[in-house]
Design an enzyme around this catalytic site. Structure first.
Site, PDB file in Angstrom:
ATOM      1  N   THR A 117      -1.645   7.904  -0.851  1.00  0.00           N
ATOM      2  CA  THR A 117      -2.814   7.528  -0.048  1.00  0.00           C
ATOM      3  C   THR A 117      -2.666   7.952   1.409  1.00  0.00           C
ATOM      4  O   THR A 117      -1.542   7.991   1.943  1.00  0.00           O
ATOM      5  CB  THR A 117      -3.018   6.000  -0.112  1.00  0.00           C
ATOM      6  OG1 THR A 117      -4.003   5.625   0.868  1.00  0.00           O
ATOM      7  CG2 THR A 117      -1.745   5.228   0.192  1.00  0.00           C
ATOM      8  N   TYR A 141      -0.063  -2.071   1.567  1.00  0.00           N
ATOM      9  CA  TYR A 141      -0.472  -1.111   0.539  1.00  0.00           C
ATOM     10  C   TYR A 141       0.098   0.277   0.872  1.00  0.00           C
ATOM     11  O   TYR A 141       0.769   0.915   0.049  1.00  0.00           O
ATOM     12  CB  TYR A 141      -2.000  -1.080   0.451  1.00  0.00           C
ATOM     13  CG  TYR A 141      -2.550   0.091  -0.314  1.00  0.00           C
ATOM     14  CD1 TYR A 141      -2.211   0.283  -1.659  1.00  0.00           C
ATOM     15  CD2 TYR A 141      -3.409   1.016   0.294  1.00  0.00           C
ATOM     16  CE1 TYR A 141      -2.715   1.374  -2.364  1.00  0.00           C
ATOM     17  CE2 TYR A 141      -3.913   2.094  -0.410  1.00  0.00           C
ATOM     18  CZ  TYR A 141      -3.562   2.263  -1.732  1.00  0.00           C
ATOM     19  OH  TYR A 141      -4.052   3.345  -2.417  1.00  0.00           O
TER      20      TYR A 141
END
Ligand code: UDP
Length: 327
Positions: A117, A141
């Site tokens: 990501t 995350y």
């Protein structure tokens, strides 16, 4: 047929990947614990229910199917939740991936395509986000995904596990045939939430922060169509099958849109008002995340065909109107 183990194949991106893998002549085997995925999204190959942290179950599935490669999508991916419950992210994403990598190595499977990501880059003003950029995630995350990237590099050195890492920007849109689509419970992503507000399924869309240092005060993101994204994964798989070196690729279009711009485009696509509330910032959100790289185009030959914002919202709106998954 060549078998690929798809972790998270019952989820949003994984189910789209399975559709494209099947179309390309692969057999996608979905491995998913259904914590956030849906069994009826598994339409393109066998389904094996299981958890990434369950080594015995993984060993069983590797032995049964002997996949040539793994596409690893299974992960928790909500920025806000990761700030409140980081342990869930380190356990599920990091410990789960470690178990998966160990099982792959033990089974002799030596290729892995990984969903990473742009959240691994963190908040970096005036920095072009290309693959050589430093990674300073500002939420758990992103930190969990960066840790897995490090793990992959160590496993390659020690065990020859070759890998392609894709750092996604904001994935949006749905299968244009609406066989599979985006459905999270609870939903936290901007475009489906805007469409829910348009359709009257929620009272309003809350804009998380209107005082960012951007032209209209709202956060800027680079949206990429899920079909384009999964096309890149197939190219990444072929890259590894052709014996090329492990590589990192950003997947974005290089164009950013603010939250307000997404709302305006959604209004134009649906021809309906978007009820909006201006709220406070959400913890962990970066001001601006836009890809500054063309490496995927240049080296993989990736072409983003559907990643026009209007097209992505149209495809998402078509899926939304099918009423799928309104259980
Ligand atoms: N966002 C928002 N309201 C919402 C959900 C998201 O304003 O109800 C904003 C969020 O702050 C971010 C952008 O929309 O700037 C995209 O958020 P999303 O959760 O879709 O993806 P993320 O960038 O967190 O991966």
């Amino acid at each position: 047929m060549t078998t690929v183990l798809v972790t998270g194949g019952a989820g949003y991106i994984g189910s789209h990947a399975c559709k494209v893998l099947a179309r390309e002549g692969y057999t996608p085997v979905t491995f998913d614990n259904l914590s956030t995925g849906w069994e009826d999204a598994v339409q393109f190959g066998p389904f094996e229910k299981g958890d990434l942290t369950d080594r015995a179950r993984l060993d069983e599935v590797f032995a049964t199917y002997q996949p040539v490669a793994v596409m690893h999508f299974a992960a928790l991916s909500q920025v806000g939740e990761s700030m409140n419950q980081p342990g869930k992210y380190w356990h599920n994403n990091v410990a789960g991936s470690l178990t998966l990598l160990e099982a792959a190595v033990a089974a002799g499977c030596d290729k892995l395509v990984f969903s990473s990501t742009c959240a691994t880059y963190g908040d970096q003003d005036n920095v072009v986000l290309d693959e050589n950029c430093d990674q300073h995630p500002i939420n758990a995350y992103g930190a969990s995904k960066r840790a897995i990237e490090d793990m992959l590099r160590d496993f390659e050195t020690a065990h020859g596990l070759s890998h392609v890492i894709f750092r996604y920007f904001n994935v949006a849109g749905c299968d244009p045939d609406a066989d599979v689509g985006e459905y999270h419970q609870p939903e936290t992503h901007l475009i489906p939430l805007v469409l829910d507000a348009v359709a009257g399924k929620r009272d309003a869309l809350t804009i998380f922060g209107t005082n960012y240092d951007t032209p209209d005060g709202t956060c800027i993101r680079d949206y990429v169509h899920v079909m384009d994204l999964v096309d890149a994964h197939v190219l990444g798989l072929k890259w590894l099958e052709n014996g090329k070196d492990s590589r990192v690729f950003n997947l974005g279009t290089g164009t950013g849109f603010s939250v307000r711009e997404v709302i305006n485009h959604s209004h134009a696509v649906t021809n309906r008002e978007v009820p909006v509330i201006e709220g406070p910032r959400r913890a962990g959100d970066c001001t601006k995340l836009v890809s500054g790289s063309t490496r995927a185009e240049q080296e993989l030959g990736w072409v983003a065909k559907r990643s026009d914002l209007k097209q992505m919202i149209e495809d998402a709106w078509r899926w939304h109107q099918t009423g799928h998954y309104e259980k």
